[in-house]
Design an enzyme around this catalytic site. Structure first.
Site, short mmCIF file in Angstrom:
data_model
loop_
_atom_site.label_atom_id
_atom_site.label_comp_id
_atom_site.label_asym_id
_atom_site.label_seq_id
_atom_site.Cartn_x
_atom_site.Cartn_y
_atom_site.Cartn_z
N SER A 235 22.14 68.95 17.07
CA SER A 235 21.02 69.93 17.18
C SER A 235 21.04 70.71 15.69
O SER A 235 22.08 71.40 15.28
CB SER A 235 21.29 70.92 18.21
OG SER A 235 21.32 70.27 19.29
N ARG B 34 27.35 80.25 18.86
CA ARG B 34 27.61 79.15 17.81
C ARG B 34 28.04 80.02 16.37
O ARG B 34 27.51 79.79 15.46
CB ARG B 34 25.98 78.55 17.48
CG ARG B 34 25.68 77.86 18.81
CD ARG B 34 26.64 76.60 19.07
NE ARG B 34 26.05 75.80 20.25
CZ ARG B 34 26.50 76.09 21.57
NH1 ARG B 34 27.45 77.06 21.61
NH2 ARG B 34 26.01 75.56 22.80
N GLU C 211 21.94 75.54 12.67
CA GLU C 211 23.36 75.61 13.17
C GLU C 211 24.25 75.06 11.95
O GLU C 211 25.30 75.68 11.79
CB GLU C 211 23.36 74.60 14.29
CG GLU C 211 23.01 75.22 15.63
CD GLU C 211 23.57 74.44 16.69
OE1 GLU C 211 24.66 73.74 16.78
OE2 GLU C 211 22.85 74.44 17.85
#
Length: 336
Positions: free
Chosen positions: A236, A165, A332
């Protein structure tokens, strides 16, 4: 010629639906417009930022600068060989629409990444991944404007410095403006159905079609994750933390049932949603921000939430997980 938008509302330009405004905004529909926009004296000295689908950002307030709204369209087959099919997409293309198009064209490889919100240009920035497939595994190159050098460049997978990520573009957020992405779809194609949610659907079948995986991923995501068009969210919110193997063994002894996925290097990726859920956060709220009642990994805007409320909620969750498990959660989304 581009149009300059003043005092532009950004509520519809971020999937959290946070109300914020930008002093100036310009929709970029052709990469040829970028050099002129960036050199426009009306924006001299002002800060600048880029928004695509706004699906991975938290806006913390009004922006006294220039917001570039990435809208470059286009998708095409860019080449093929015995080893791969290359697909090129404009940075403004909706990611899920691109995935659906490749399946309709009979070009499998992206089906596990269906229904991920956002644009094609944002996909490599976040190095998106889901259901056993990471973008970097399907990545060939991208074209971007390098604001430091003042020109366009092509960057391959190595140059993008992908990690979980993460990418070069998150580490140097003000330098690069991605304008197109070229993906590498493997030949021969093989279905990836080992992720638990897909394994429950397909078992040990070896004849699964890409369209079946696409449909299964869409179904699972719709069951687990709220639609941003219905309730604001960024998917998320926290990365799944990766811990050393011995730390995982200690956690497993203290917390039976803790969910972990062994990594090739001996470390273990923990399920952040499990940690948050066991800390009692599912369904709880701070002001107008809340943890989704079905998926603890998702924070939602119940209506009128500010970026500050969302970040306050996130910090409280991080504090509880750290105190309970000794594990740090990292967001994130990009905080703007």
């Amino acid at each position: 010629m581009y149009q300059i938008l003043t005092d532009h509302p950004l509520q519809s330009a971020n999937s959290f639906g946070i109300a914020a405004r930008s002093r100036y905004a310009v929709e970029i529909r052709d990469e040829a417009e970028l050099p002129a926009v960036l050199a426009d004296p009306r924006f001299a000295g002002l800060p600048r930022r880029l928004l695509g689908g706004g699906s991975n950002v938290v806006l913390t307030g009004d922006f006294d600068g220039l917001t570039l709204l990435m809208r470059i369209p286009g998708r095409r087959l860019a080449g093929e060989s015995a080893e791969a099919v290359l697909v090129e997409a404009g940075a403004g293309e909706v990611w899920h629409d691109l995935v659906a198009w490749t399946i309709a064209q009979g070009r499998p490889g992206l089906e596990n990444l269906a229904l991920i919100p956002g644009t094609a240009g944002a996909a490599p920035i976040q190095n998106i991944g889901a259901y056993g497939v990471e973008l970097e595994e399907r990545f060939e190159s991208l074209r971007a404007f390098d604001t430091a050098a003042g020109g366009f460049v092509t960057l391959d997978r190595t140059a993008c410095r992908f990690s979980y990520r993460d990418s070069l573009f998150k580490r140097e957020p003000d330098r690069w403006i991605v304008t197109s992405v070229t993906l590498r779809l493997p030949r021969p194609w093989a279905p990836v159905t080992t992720y638990p949610d897909l394994a429950r659907v397909f078992g040990d079948r070896s004849d699964v079609a890409a369209a079946e995986i696409f449909d299964a991923v869409v179904s699972v995501r719709r069951q687990k994750l709220p639609d941003p068009a219905v309730i604001g969210n960024a998917g998320s919110f926290f990365k799944n933390p990766i811990v050393p193997g011995d730390q995982y063994q200690d956690l497993a002894a203290s917390f039976p049932g803790i969910v972990g996925y062994p990594q090739p290097d001996g470390r273990v990726k923990l399920a952040a949603g499990w940690l948050i859920d066991r800390c009692g956060w599912k369904g709880r709220a701070v002001g107008h921000a809340a943890v989704h009642d079905r998926q603890a990994l998702v924070l939602v805007n119940r209506g009128g939430a500010s970026g500050a409320e969302i970040l306050d909620l996130a910090r409280q969750i991080q504090g509880d997980v750290q105190a309970t498990y000794g594990v740090a959660l990292e967001p994130e989304p990009v905080i703007l």
